[in-house]
Design an enzyme around this catalytic site. Structure first.
Site, mmCIF file in Angstrom:
data_model
loop_
_atom_site.group_PDB
_atom_site.id
_atom_site.type_symbol
_atom_site.label_atom_id
_atom_site.label_comp_id
_atom_site.label_asym_id
_atom_site.label_seq_id
_atom_site.Cartn_x
_atom_site.Cartn_y
_atom_site.Cartn_z
ATOM 1 C CE LYS A 1 -0.108 3.187 4.846
ATOM 2 N NZ LYS A 1 0.001 3.309 6.298
ATOM 3 C CG ASN B 1 -1.713 1.254 1.382
ATOM 4 O OD1 ASN B 1 -1.766 2.076 0.459
ATOM 5 N ND2 ASN B 1 -2.368 1.415 2.532
ATOM 6 C CD GLU C 1 -3.185 -2.316 7.318
ATOM 7 O OE1 GLU C 1 -2.150 -2.601 6.712
ATOM 8 O OE2 GLU C 1 -3.784 -1.243 7.177
ATOM 9 C CG HIS D 1 -5.677 1.955 5.317
ATOM 10 N ND1 HIS D 1 -5.228 2.898 6.220
ATOM 11 C CD2 HIS D 1 -4.661 1.065 5.159
ATOM 12 C CE1 HIS D 1 -3.990 2.583 6.570
ATOM 13 N NE2 HIS D 1 -3.625 1.484 5.946
ATOM 14 N N GLY E 1 2.955 2.532 10.746
ATOM 15 C CA GLY E 1 3.893 3.629 10.548
ATOM 16 C C GLY E 1 4.632 4.032 11.820
ATOM 17 C CD GLU F 1 -2.801 5.522 6.816
ATOM 18 O OE1 GLU F 1 -2.796 5.558 5.575
ATOM 19 O OE2 GLU F 1 -1.875 5.003 7.488
ATOM 20 C CB SER G 1 5.753 -1.500 11.804
ATOM 21 O OG SER G 1 5.310 -0.172 12.070
HETATM 22 P P1 13P Z 1 3.285 0.524 7.580
HETATM 23 O O1 13P Z 1 3.780 -0.757 6.976
HETATM 24 O O2 13P Z 1 3.985 1.746 7.036
HETATM 25 O O3 13P Z 1 3.212 0.478 9.058
HETATM 26 O O4 13P Z 1 1.764 0.686 7.047
HETATM 27 C C1 13P Z 1 0.897 -0.374 7.197
HETATM 28 C C2 13P Z 1 -0.349 -0.053 6.469
HETATM 29 O O5 13P Z 1 -1.131 0.782 6.899
HETATM 30 C C3 13P Z 1 -0.605 -0.752 5.210
HETATM 31 O O6 13P Z 1 -1.889 -0.522 4.751
#
Ligand code: 13P
Length: 255
Positions: free
Chosen positions: A11, A9, A171, A99, A177, A101, A217
């Site tokens: 982002k 992803n 997640e 997601h 992150g 976010e 992560s």
């Molecule tokens: P990270 O791997 O940067 O922690 O992000 C995970 C994520 O949100 C994937 O959708």
């Protein structure tokens, strides 16, 4: 028995020029084992989908592409939104929905996630349905209830045949992150609870066929321990998917 999946992803990262470079770097590292033994997916921003797909098609690289979000209506006066037919024409076979976010920053509800998943299924795409708890929920000790309620809501009104093509990504928000990965045991416990919920909804055969991914992560240093868990079938990766070498290492851990 389940084919592992490694999904990147991206982002809101990479301009078209940068996306072409990263996709080419991935394509250069690709071997047929990637596609034969795993489903490898990249989910770039909307504007990068077509350029990324073009690179992969030119190289005959069997890496799938997916969008990071979609709107449930097929077309019309929905300024700023992107529909299932639009991403399908580009060649997307997957799309992330729900997601954290999108839920936290853009107010996406469980009902929205359900509508998006249904629209994708109707269009022949596989949703990657994201669920996960905040640190507050984890500290309260209600993680499994919270996450499994998100799963039930996302799959409301979706039958077993359609559910089978869907992927669930667990997640934990506190691990995204932050560099703070869930331990393999923590991740496995929730992924097992998710599979048990899918079994309640659809029966054991369907739940055993569905992929449950871990995200938060994930990196080349922790992927082996996570992949060793019986209910973790792969990863949904943010930061480590933005570097071709580290994403290739994550893919190798699936083979
Ligand atoms: P990270 O791997 O940067 O922690 O992000 C995970 C994520 O949100 C994937 O959708």
């Amino acid at each position: 028995m389940r084919k592992p999946m490694m999904a990147g992803n991206w982002k809101m990262n990479n301009t078209v020029a940068e996306a072409v470079v990263l996709t080419q770097e991935l394509s250069n590292r690709y071997t047929d084992a990637w596609a034969d033994r795993a489903d490898v997916v990249i989910c770039p921003p909307f504007v990068d989908l077509k350029p990324a797909k073009t690179v992969l098609e030119f190289d005959k690289t069997r890496i799938a592409i997916g969008a990071q979000d979609v709107y449930w209506e097929p077309k019309g006066a929905f300024t700023g939104e992107i529909s299932v037919p639009m991403i399908k024409e580009i060649g997307c076979t997957y799309c992330i929905v729900g997601h954290s976010e999108r839920r936290e920053l853009f107010g996406e509800t469980n009902e929205d996630v359900n509508r998006k998943a249904k629209a994708l299924i109707a269009g022949g795409l596989a949703p990657i349905v994201c669920v996960g708890e905040s640190l507050a929920v984890r500290d309260e000790g209600t993680t499994n209830e919270y996450v499994c309620a998100q799963v039930r809501a996302a799959f409301a009104g979706i039958d077993a045949t359609d559910a089978k093509v869907c992927v669930v990504a667990y997640e934990p928000i506190w691990a995204i992150g932050t560099g703070r990965t869930a331990t393999p045991e923590q991740a496995e416990a929730v992924c097992a609870a998710i599979r048990a919920t899918l079994a309640e909804l659809y029966g054991a055969d369907v739940s055993e066929a569905m992929r449950v991914l871990y995200g938060g992560s994930m990196n080349p240093g922790n992927v082996e321990g996570l992949m060793a868990q019986p209910n973790i079938d792969g990863g949904l990766v943010g930061g480590a998917s933005l570097d071709a070498t580290s994403f290739a290492e994550l893919v190798k851990a699936c083979l």
